[in-house]
Scaffold this motif. Sequence first.
Motif, PDB file in Angstrom:
ATOM      1  N   VAL A  77      11.501  26.787  31.757  1.00 50.36           N
ATOM      2  CA  VAL A  77      10.266  27.562  31.604  1.00 50.36           C
ATOM      3  C   VAL A  77       9.761  28.023  32.975  1.00 50.36           C
ATOM      4  N   PHE A  78      10.125  27.291  34.030  1.00 48.72           N
ATOM      5  CA  PHE A  78       9.709  27.631  35.397  1.00 48.72           C
ATOM      6  C   PHE A  78      10.743  28.576  36.012  1.00 48.72           C
ATOM      7  N   THR A  79      10.677  29.832  35.604  1.00 45.96           N
ATOM      8  CA  THR A  79      11.733  30.793  35.944  1.00 45.96           C
ATOM      9  C   THR A  79      11.715  31.238  37.399  1.00 45.96           C
ATOM     10  N   HIS A  80      10.710  30.863  38.157  1.00 49.47           N
ATOM     11  CA  HIS A  80      10.653  31.293  39.561  1.00 49.47           C
ATOM     12  C   HIS A  80      11.778  30.699  40.402  1.00 49.47           C
ATOM     13  N   GLY A 131      10.875  28.419  44.636  1.00 53.48           N
ATOM     14  CA  GLY A 131       9.552  28.005  45.063  1.00 53.48           C
ATOM     15  C   GLY A 131       9.449  27.739  46.551  1.00 53.48           C
ATOM     16  N   ASP A 132      10.593  27.665  47.230  1.00 55.75           N
ATOM     17  CA  ASP A 132      10.592  27.480  48.683  1.00 55.75           C
ATOM     18  C   ASP A 132      10.682  28.800  49.440  1.00 55.75           C
ATOM     19  N   CYS A 133      10.722  29.930  48.725  1.00 54.47           N
ATOM     20  CA  CYS A 133      10.964  31.225  49.357  1.00 54.47           C
ATOM     21  C   CYS A 133       9.703  32.085  49.324  1.00 54.47           C
ATOM     22  N   VAL A 134       9.261  32.529  50.488  1.00 56.53           N
ATOM     23  CA  VAL A 134       8.058  33.356  50.615  1.00 56.53           C
ATOM     24  C   VAL A 134       8.387  34.597  51.441  1.00 56.53           C
ATOM     25  N   TRP A 135       8.244  35.781  50.822  1.00 56.82           N
ATOM     26  CA  TRP A 135       8.413  37.027  51.562  1.00 56.82           C
ATOM     27  C   TRP A 135       7.187  37.248  52.433  1.00 56.82           C
ATOM     28  N   MET A 136       7.381  37.295  53.745  1.00 55.79           N
ATOM     29  CA  MET A 136       6.289  37.608  54.659  1.00 55.79           C
ATOM     30  C   MET A 136       6.042  39.114  54.689  1.00 55.79           C
ATOM     31  N   ASP A 137       7.103  39.865  54.612  1.00 53.50           N
ATOM     32  CA  ASP A 137       7.091  41.312  54.417  1.00 53.50           C
ATOM     33  C   ASP A 137       8.483  41.654  53.902  1.00 53.50           C
ATOM     34  N   THR A 140      11.292  40.080  56.101  1.00 55.00           N
ATOM     35  CA  THR A 140      11.163  38.718  56.620  1.00 55.00           C
ATOM     36  C   THR A 140      10.956  37.734  55.475  1.00 55.00           C
ATOM     37  N   LEU A 141      11.845  36.743  55.370  1.00 54.87           N
ATOM     38  CA  LEU A 141      11.754  35.722  54.330  1.00 54.87           C
ATOM     39  C   LEU A 141      11.582  34.356  54.990  1.00 54.87           C
ATOM     40  N   ALA A 142      10.518  33.650  54.630  1.00 56.92           N
ATOM     41  CA  ALA A 142      10.308  32.267  55.071  1.00 56.92           C
ATOM     42  C   ALA A 142      10.798  31.332  53.973  1.00 56.92           C
ATOM     43  N   VAL A 143      11.497  30.256  54.375  1.00 53.11           N
ATOM     44  CA  VAL A 143      12.071  29.324  53.404  1.00 53.11           C
ATOM     45  C   VAL A 143      11.727  27.901  53.811  1.00 53.11           C
ATOM     46  N   GLY A 144      11.189  27.121  52.879  1.00 55.41           N
ATOM     47  CA  GLY A 144      10.868  25.723  53.135  1.00 55.41           C
ATOM     48  C   GLY A 144      12.100  24.847  53.010  1.00 55.41           C
ATOM     49  N   ARG A 145      12.319  23.992  54.001  1.00 50.59           N
ATOM     50  CA  ARG A 145      13.446  23.064  54.002  1.00 50.59           C
ATOM     51  C   ARG A 145      12.896  21.682  53.646  1.00 50.59           C
ATOM     52  N   GLY A 146      13.294  21.167  52.474  1.00 49.57           N
ATOM     53  CA  GLY A 146      12.737  19.900  52.008  1.00 49.57           C
ATOM     54  C   GLY A 146      13.680  19.218  51.039  1.00 49.57           C
ATOM     55  N   VAL A 147      13.133  18.558  50.020  1.00 52.91           N
ATOM     56  CA  VAL A 147      13.990  17.810  49.105  1.00 52.91           C
ATOM     57  C   VAL A 147      14.694  18.717  48.101  1.00 52.91           C
ATOM     58  N   ARG A 148      14.248  19.960  47.929  1.00 57.54           N
ATOM     59  CA  ARG A 148      14.859  20.868  46.958  1.00 57.54           C
ATOM     60  C   ARG A 148      15.689  21.983  47.598  1.00 57.54           C
ATOM     61  N   THR A 149      15.487  22.238  48.863  1.00 55.98           N
ATOM     62  CA  THR A 149      16.202  23.293  49.583  1.00 55.98           C
ATOM     63  C   THR A 149      16.720  22.719  50.889  1.00 55.98           C
ATOM     64  N   ASN A 150      18.035  22.872  51.148  1.00 54.89           N
ATOM     65  CA  ASN A 150      18.610  22.271  52.353  1.00 54.89           C
ATOM     66  C   ASN A 150      19.079  23.338  53.343  1.00 54.89           C
ATOM     67  N   GLY A 178       7.253  12.099  47.664  1.00 52.88           N
ATOM     68  CA  GLY A 178       8.583  11.530  47.481  1.00 52.88           C
ATOM     69  C   GLY A 178       9.590  12.492  46.889  1.00 52.88           C
ATOM     70  N   GLU A 179      10.835  12.011  46.807  1.00 51.76           N
ATOM     71  CA  GLU A 179      11.948  12.859  46.379  1.00 51.76           C
ATOM     72  C   GLU A 179      11.842  13.314  44.932  1.00 51.76           C
ATOM     73  N   GLU A 180      11.273  12.478  44.055  1.00 45.96           N
ATOM     74  CA  GLU A 180      11.203  12.828  42.641  1.00 45.96           C
ATOM     75  C   GLU A 180      10.137  13.872  42.355  1.00 45.96           C
ATOM     76  N   ALA A 181       9.116  13.930  43.198  1.00 42.77           N
ATOM     77  CA  ALA A 181       8.071  14.936  43.040  1.00 42.77           C
ATOM     78  C   ALA A 181       8.561  16.260  43.609  1.00 42.77           C
ATOM     79  N   CYS A 182       7.736  17.284  43.526  1.00 41.30           N
ATOM     80  CA  CYS A 182       8.167  18.603  43.949  1.00 41.30           C
ATOM     81  C   CYS A 182       7.158  19.195  44.913  1.00 41.30           C
ATOM     82  N   LEU A 183       7.496  19.229  46.195  1.00 40.72           N
ATOM     83  CA  LEU A 183       6.702  19.955  47.179  1.00 40.72           C
ATOM     84  C   LEU A 183       7.548  21.105  47.692  1.00 40.72           C
ATOM     85  N   HIS A 184       7.255  22.294  47.194  1.00 35.82           N
ATOM     86  CA  HIS A 184       7.875  23.514  47.684  1.00 35.82           C
ATOM     87  C   HIS A 184       6.999  24.122  48.782  1.00 35.82           C
TER      88      HIS A 184
END
Length: 291
Positions: A77-80, A131-137, A140-150, A178-184
């Motif tokens: 359901v979370f198609t993003h 959810g880790d991907c943010v278009w600045m313009d 330019t794409l900013a990407v979060g590096r965390g438990v879901r994106t390496n 923690g790892e089981e939660a989701c921080l994008h």
Amino acid sequence: MAKEYGSQSMAGPLQRVLMRSAASAMPRARASEWHYGPGFDPQKAAAQYEALTTLVLASGAEIEWLTDADDGLADSVFTHDPSLMTDHGAIILAMGKALRRAEPGLHEAAYRRMGVPILGRIEHPGQVEGGDCVWMDSRTLAVGRGVRTNQDGIQQLANLLTPKGIQVYGYDLPLWHGEEACLHLMSVISPLADDLALVYAPLLPAAFYQMLRARGIRLVEGDAEEFFASNGLSLNVLPTAPREVIAVAGFPKTAAAMAAAGCRVSTFEADALCIACEGGPTCLTRPVLRQ
């Protein structure tokens, strides 16, 4: 011919969007299996999803439905998250959450059905979630590096986008719950317009914060108590056009801050859907075309 795909903006007018009904995805979901909270109720979630659908359609966007198969993929359901749209076609991502690893295939099938070309795929051991991907313009794409994106996934993304003239920057995220939660990355920022963003600054990567400030992006601070009470979902808002946003109901201080910054805020009740399942209106939508 009218353009049918392309989205290298976070807040341009939303014209076409990929979604999946909660009534289709979640009817047999067990909260313990999917890391949902005690407020999860599949029937109530389905009704709340319909309220979101009404708001999206009222904005003028066309909804493309991912699938209505009884496949048990509740998080679909979370198609993003399973794909990223560019002006050159879709990138099929690779999920960091094991229960979601079948979802990118659903997106690829949907894009082929819709006539959207596939620019590329993130391959194992790479991981990237939308959810880790943010278009600045648009370049330019900013990407979060965390438990879901390496880092491997971010490098693959850069390999696909750099030849198109797009710069990709990776920013380290905190572990938080923690790892089981989701921080994008999008857990701590929601762009509201090209020059405006809703943020929870204490969890922003410092270098990312500096980029925002250097670009002259005005930062609207989400209320801290509401951020923690909602596990960050008070900050997860969907722009359907610049300064026109859809948000989860129940967080009046954050809504007031956006309104004071010139935004028109529409809300829907989402305790059984967004709050319980750790995904807000942005997470529930994959923009296919923004113009």
